[in-house]
Design a protein around this motif. Sequence first.
Motif, mmCIF file in Angstrom:
data_model
loop_
_atom_site.group_PDB
_atom_site.id
_atom_site.type_symbol
_atom_site.label_atom_id
_atom_site.label_comp_id
_atom_site.label_asym_id
_atom_site.label_seq_id
_atom_site.Cartn_x
_atom_site.Cartn_y
_atom_site.Cartn_z
ATOM 1 N N LYS A 1 -8.665 -11.436 -3.828
ATOM 2 C CA LYS A 1 -8.745 -10.004 -3.524
ATOM 3 C C LYS A 1 -7.559 -9.522 -2.701
ATOM 4 O O LYS A 1 -7.262 -8.333 -2.668
ATOM 5 C CB LYS A 1 -10.053 -9.701 -2.777
ATOM 6 N N THR A 2 -6.886 -10.458 -2.009
ATOM 7 C CA THR A 2 -5.711 -10.100 -1.216
ATOM 8 C C THR A 2 -4.615 -11.123 -1.459
ATOM 9 O O THR A 2 -4.870 -12.260 -1.864
ATOM 10 C CB THR A 2 -6.020 -10.063 0.297
ATOM 11 N N HIS A 3 -3.377 -10.693 -1.223
ATOM 12 C CA HIS A 3 -2.226 -11.595 -1.307
ATOM 13 C C HIS A 3 -1.250 -11.178 -0.219
ATOM 14 O O HIS A 3 -0.857 -10.016 -0.138
ATOM 15 C CB HIS A 3 -1.563 -11.496 -2.679
ATOM 16 N N HIS B 1 0.806 -1.219 0.000
ATOM 17 C CA HIS B 1 0.000 0.000 0.000
ATOM 18 C C HIS B 1 0.837 1.268 0.000
ATOM 19 O O HIS B 1 0.283 2.354 -0.098
ATOM 20 C CB HIS B 1 -0.960 -0.013 1.196
ATOM 21 N N GLN C 1 0.771 -7.053 -8.540
ATOM 22 C CA GLN C 1 0.161 -6.331 -7.416
ATOM 23 C C GLN C 1 -1.137 -5.612 -7.785
ATOM 24 O O GLN C 1 -1.844 -5.112 -6.911
ATOM 25 C CB GLN C 1 1.172 -5.317 -6.877
ATOM 26 N N GLY D 1 -1.952 -10.655 2.730
ATOM 27 C CA GLY D 1 -2.620 -9.652 3.553
ATOM 28 C C GLY D 1 -2.797 -8.301 2.898
ATOM 29 O O GLY D 1 -3.322 -7.374 3.534
ATOM 30 N N GLN D 2 -2.434 -8.160 1.625
ATOM 31 C CA GLN D 2 -2.533 -6.870 0.943
ATOM 32 C C GLN D 2 -3.573 -6.943 -0.168
ATOM 33 O O GLN D 2 -3.692 -7.951 -0.869
ATOM 34 C CB GLN D 2 -1.182 -6.480 0.330
ATOM 35 N N ARG D 3 -4.332 -5.871 -0.340
ATOM 36 C CA ARG D 3 -5.335 -5.805 -1.399
ATOM 37 C C ARG D 3 -4.678 -5.817 -2.776
ATOM 38 O O ARG D 3 -3.659 -5.166 -2.999
ATOM 39 C CB ARG D 3 -6.166 -4.528 -1.258
#
Length: 358
Positions: free
Chosen positions: A234-236, A4, A200, A238-240
């Motif tokens: 939707k996440t990888h 992020h 990403q 813990g990240q969107r």
Amino acid sequence: MSLHTTTLIKALLRQPTAHTPVWLMRQAGRYLPEYRELRARAGSFLNLAKTPDYATEATLQPMRRFNLDAAIVFSDILTVPDAMGLGLYFGTGEGPRFRHPLRDEQAIKRLRVPEPESLDYLYQTVAQARRALDPKAALIGFAGSPWTLACYMVEGGPPGDFQLIKKMLYRRPELLQRILQVTSQAVAASLNAQIESGAQALMIFDTWGGALADGAYQRFSLFYMREVLARLHKTHHGQRVPSIIYTPGGSPWLGEMADSGADALSLDSACNLGMARQLVGHSVALQGNLDPSVLLGDEACIRREVQRTLQAFGPPAAGFGHVFNLGQGISPATSPEAVATLVEAVHELSRVRGGAYA
């Protein structure tokens, strides 16, 4: 580095950014002399796309020249149907063609989602590019929309007047829906594998969606993009992982596209950016949409049109999110110096406009 913290991801998720991020469709391509040399060394476009070392180099070339906020994996949307057994090749002066187009019911019934290893070269390219990129630059994976891929799969190459696939659409819609169902599963599997390999953000190119009539677009293109989006991770770690959809000529359906499950809509140059923002509100980010021909102008022209595009989107506000891009891909006639001017102008002028971005 946290995902992020990349400016592109923040913008796609409609979070505040210090400047408007910028990347360009076809930013790795023939306008770069180093790409032309690499293409000659590879011997063919397919060898370039299917050799991870070559494809990684093509991905990274524009990142070395320009201060872009993201790289997009160098590949081709037709790698998925190629892996499904249709036999992709490039005829001299003809563009992409398939040796085994879907012209009969039995061939359509035999269609299957390809085995993951059939696209291993793509996933190796994603992994290599992510390792080589600066952590501040995002890596975008992509695929063609099911409808767009189906156009090539039925027509056997660029669809021209869409005669064969539209004949199937109106006479045998169940056959077309079979193609779209299997292809949507294959596209989602490829995009998820790109996420696992290091992508990403994801973009779905619905290149031929604008060729459909109202009603047919929703049924045969948007429905299956929704199917793909619903299957994505939707996440990888813990990240969107945000997603973008792009339908050139899709302005009449922006409201429905905004409700598709995508995080952002990429707009062609004919779309009014400010009106699009008013229409979608805070539901999605917007990407675009400078006319690529502006890059054929002089430095003053490029800076003026960059400022006009930024002003068309409007000032930062709750739920804003703008990614600067072209409305279509870069023309091979574009000079690298023009692209450098564009990237510098986006960063400079978006900071000047908006201390509120920081």
